[in-house]
Design a protein around this motif. Structure first.
Motif, mmCIF file in Angstrom:
data_model
loop_
_atom_site.group_PDB
_atom_site.id
_atom_site.type_symbol
_atom_site.label_atom_id
_atom_site.label_comp_id
_atom_site.label_asym_id
_atom_site.label_seq_id
_atom_site.Cartn_x
_atom_site.Cartn_y
_atom_site.Cartn_z
ATOM 1 N N PHE A 29 51.644 48.045 21.339
ATOM 2 C CA PHE A 29 51.217 48.418 22.686
ATOM 3 C C PHE A 29 49.812 47.942 22.970
ATOM 4 O O PHE A 29 49.519 47.482 24.066
ATOM 5 N N SER A 30 48.926 48.058 21.996
ATOM 6 C CA SER A 30 47.522 47.723 22.229
ATOM 7 C C SER A 30 47.335 46.254 22.615
ATOM 8 O O SER A 30 46.314 45.898 23.208
ATOM 9 N N ARG A 31 48.301 45.420 22.282
ATOM 10 C CA ARG A 31 48.191 44.000 22.606
ATOM 11 C C ARG A 31 48.852 43.650 23.939
ATOM 12 O O ARG A 31 48.720 42.524 24.407
ATOM 13 N N ASN A 32 49.562 44.625 24.522
ATOM 14 C CA ASN A 32 50.259 44.365 25.776
ATOM 15 C C ASN A 32 49.294 44.326 26.951
ATOM 16 O O ASN A 32 48.334 45.095 27.002
ATOM 17 N N VAL A 33 49.602 43.452 27.889
ATOM 18 C CA VAL A 33 48.993 43.549 29.208
ATOM 19 C C VAL A 33 49.884 44.495 30.007
ATOM 20 O O VAL A 33 51.094 44.284 30.097
ATOM 21 N N MET A 34 49.293 45.541 30.565
ATOM 22 C CA MET A 34 50.057 46.547 31.310
ATOM 23 C C MET A 34 49.661 46.484 32.785
ATOM 24 O O MET A 34 48.497 46.237 33.114
ATOM 25 N N ALA A 35 50.632 46.729 33.634
ATOM 26 C CA ALA A 35 50.364 46.616 35.064
ATOM 27 C C ALA A 35 51.220 47.593 35.854
ATOM 28 O O ALA A 35 52.235 48.096 35.375
ATOM 29 N N TRP A 36 50.793 47.844 37.063
ATOM 30 C CA TRP A 36 51.552 48.634 38.041
ATOM 31 C C TRP A 36 51.845 47.770 39.254
ATOM 32 O O TRP A 36 50.989 46.994 39.716
ATOM 33 N N TYR A 37 53.060 47.916 39.752
ATOM 34 C CA TYR A 37 53.524 47.254 40.969
ATOM 35 C C TYR A 37 54.171 48.314 41.848
ATOM 36 O O TYR A 37 54.456 49.427 41.403
ATOM 37 N N PHE A 47 51.902 43.467 43.487
ATOM 38 C CA PHE A 47 50.979 43.798 42.420
ATOM 39 C C PHE A 47 49.956 44.833 42.900
ATOM 40 O O PHE A 47 49.442 44.744 44.021
ATOM 41 N N ILE A 48 49.662 45.803 42.023
ATOM 42 C CA ILE A 48 48.648 46.812 42.334
ATOM 43 C C ILE A 48 47.447 46.664 41.408
ATOM 44 O O ILE A 48 46.312 46.520 41.856
ATOM 45 N N ALA A 49 47.706 46.730 40.100
ATOM 46 C CA ALA A 49 46.603 46.723 39.133
ATOM 47 C C ALA A 49 47.117 46.275 37.770
ATOM 48 O O ALA A 49 48.293 46.454 37.451
ATOM 49 N N ARG A 50 46.196 45.744 36.983
ATOM 50 C CA ARG A 50 46.522 45.252 35.646
ATOM 51 C C ARG A 50 45.393 45.629 34.702
ATOM 52 O O ARG A 50 44.217 45.604 35.089
ATOM 53 N N ILE A 51 45.773 45.962 33.465
ATOM 54 C CA ILE A 51 44.760 46.240 32.449
ATOM 55 C C ILE A 51 45.112 45.454 31.191
ATOM 56 O O ILE A 51 46.249 45.480 30.716
ATOM 57 N N PHE A 52 44.122 44.746 30.666
ATOM 58 C CA PHE A 52 44.331 43.876 29.519
ATOM 59 C C PHE A 52 44.063 44.632 28.214
ATOM 60 O O PHE A 52 43.601 45.769 28.225
ATOM 61 N N SER A 53 44.351 43.960 27.112
ATOM 62 C CA SER A 53 44.174 44.597 25.811
ATOM 63 C C SER A 53 42.712 44.940 25.541
ATOM 64 O O SER A 53 42.427 45.854 24.759
ATOM 65 N N ASP A 54 41.795 44.236 26.189
ATOM 66 C CA ASP A 54 40.374 44.544 26.002
ATOM 67 C C ASP A 54 39.854 45.526 27.047
ATOM 68 O O ASP A 54 38.643 45.694 27.189
ATOM 69 N N PHE A 55 40.782 46.141 27.786
ATOM 70 C CA PHE A 55 40.482 47.171 28.786
ATOM 71 C C PHE A 55 39.866 46.625 30.076
ATOM 72 O O PHE A 55 39.483 47.398 30.941
ATOM 73 N N THR A 56 39.765 45.319 30.205
ATOM 74 C CA THR A 56 39.346 44.788 31.493
ATOM 75 C C THR A 56 40.471 45.001 32.501
ATOM 76 O O THR A 56 41.646 45.066 32.120
ATOM 77 N N THR A 57 40.106 45.100 33.759
ATOM 78 C CA THR A 57 41.072 45.452 34.794
ATOM 79 C C THR A 57 41.001 44.479 35.969
ATOM 80 O O THR A 57 39.982 43.830 36.219
ATOM 81 N N ARG A 58 42.107 44.416 36.684
ATOM 82 C CA ARG A 58 42.192 43.664 37.920
ATOM 83 C C ARG A 58 42.936 44.511 38.929
ATOM 84 O O ARG A 58 43.893 45.198 38.588
ATOM 85 N N TYR A 59 42.527 44.429 40.192
ATOM 86 C CA TYR A 59 43.136 45.229 41.241
ATOM 87 C C TYR A 59 43.472 44.371 42.450
ATOM 88 O O TYR A 59 42.773 43.408 42.766
ATOM 89 N N ALA A 60 44.532 44.768 43.126
ATOM 90 C CA ALA A 60 44.806 44.194 44.427
ATOM 91 C C ALA A 60 43.739 44.681 45.398
ATOM 92 O O ALA A 60 43.235 45.807 45.276
ATOM 93 N N SER A 70 44.284 52.876 33.810
ATOM 94 C CA SER A 70 43.692 53.143 32.498
ATOM 95 C C SER A 70 44.792 53.113 31.451
ATOM 96 O O SER A 70 45.988 53.165 31.790
ATOM 97 N N ARG A 71 44.399 53.027 30.204
ATOM 98 C CA ARG A 71 45.378 52.996 29.126
ATOM 99 C C ARG A 71 44.890 53.829 27.953
ATOM 100 O O ARG A 71 43.676 53.963 27.739
ATOM 101 N N ASP A 72 45.849 54.371 27.224
ATOM 102 C CA ASP A 72 45.569 55.121 26.009
ATOM 103 C C ASP A 72 46.439 54.497 24.919
ATOM 104 O O ASP A 72 47.640 54.759 24.863
ATOM 105 N N ASN A 73 45.828 53.671 24.089
ATOM 106 C CA ASN A 73 46.618 52.957 23.084
ATOM 107 C C ASN A 73 47.193 53.891 22.033
ATOM 108 O O ASN A 73 48.264 53.634 21.489
ATOM 109 N N ALA A 74 46.483 54.953 21.722
ATOM 110 C CA ALA A 74 46.987 55.904 20.724
ATOM 111 C C ALA A 74 48.256 56.594 21.214
ATOM 112 O O ALA A 74 49.178 56.831 20.426
ATOM 113 N N LYS A 75 48.319 56.884 22.503
ATOM 114 C CA LYS A 75 49.498 57.537 23.080
ATOM 115 C C LYS A 75 50.498 56.540 23.651
ATOM 116 O O LYS A 75 51.571 56.934 24.090
#
Length: 116
Positions: A29-37, A47-60, A70-75
């Motif tokens: 999971f920690s290596r995934n790019v996660m996003a919301w649409y 597209f709404i938002a994206r968060i990369f493995s390094d926690f950088t973010t992009r938004y529409a 946001s992301r919680d890699n442990a969970k």
């Protein structure tokens, strides 16, 4: 594929807030790019938002200052905090995972309705 399950949708009044969550399976999971649409009937998924493995973010542009990803890699979860909701935010919201091992995965979606 990564299995994704969204939760947290519902009915909220204009100006209100909701927090969506997406729980993911898989061991990388920690290596995934996660996003919301989101998608409304008759329109393409947007597209709404994206968060990369390094926690950088992009938004529409239309959600900047209102939504926060946001992301919680442990969970193994990714969240979308939505504030100052508007009726035009009404849509089905989808979580997306882009995994270096298993490629692209989507959740089943969760309905968000903003109405008085």
């Amino acid at each position: 594929q990564v299995q994704l399950v969204e939760s947290g949708g519902g009915l909220v009044q204009p100006g209100g807030s909701l927090r969506l969550s997406c729980a993911a399976s898989g061991s990388v999971f920690s290596r995934n790019v996660m996003a919301w649409y989101r998608q409304t009937p008759g329109k393409e998924r947007e597209f709404i938002a994206r968060i990369f493995s390094d926690f950088t973010t992009r938004y529409a542009e239309f959600v900047k200052g209102r939504f926060t990803i946001s992301r919680d890699n442990a969970k193994k979860t990714v969240s979308l905090q939505m504030n100052t909701l508007k009726p035009e935010d009404t849509a089905v919201y989808y979580c997306r995972a882009q995994s270096p091992l298993s490629g692209d995965s989507w959740g089943q979606g969760t309905q968000v309705t903003v109405a008085s």
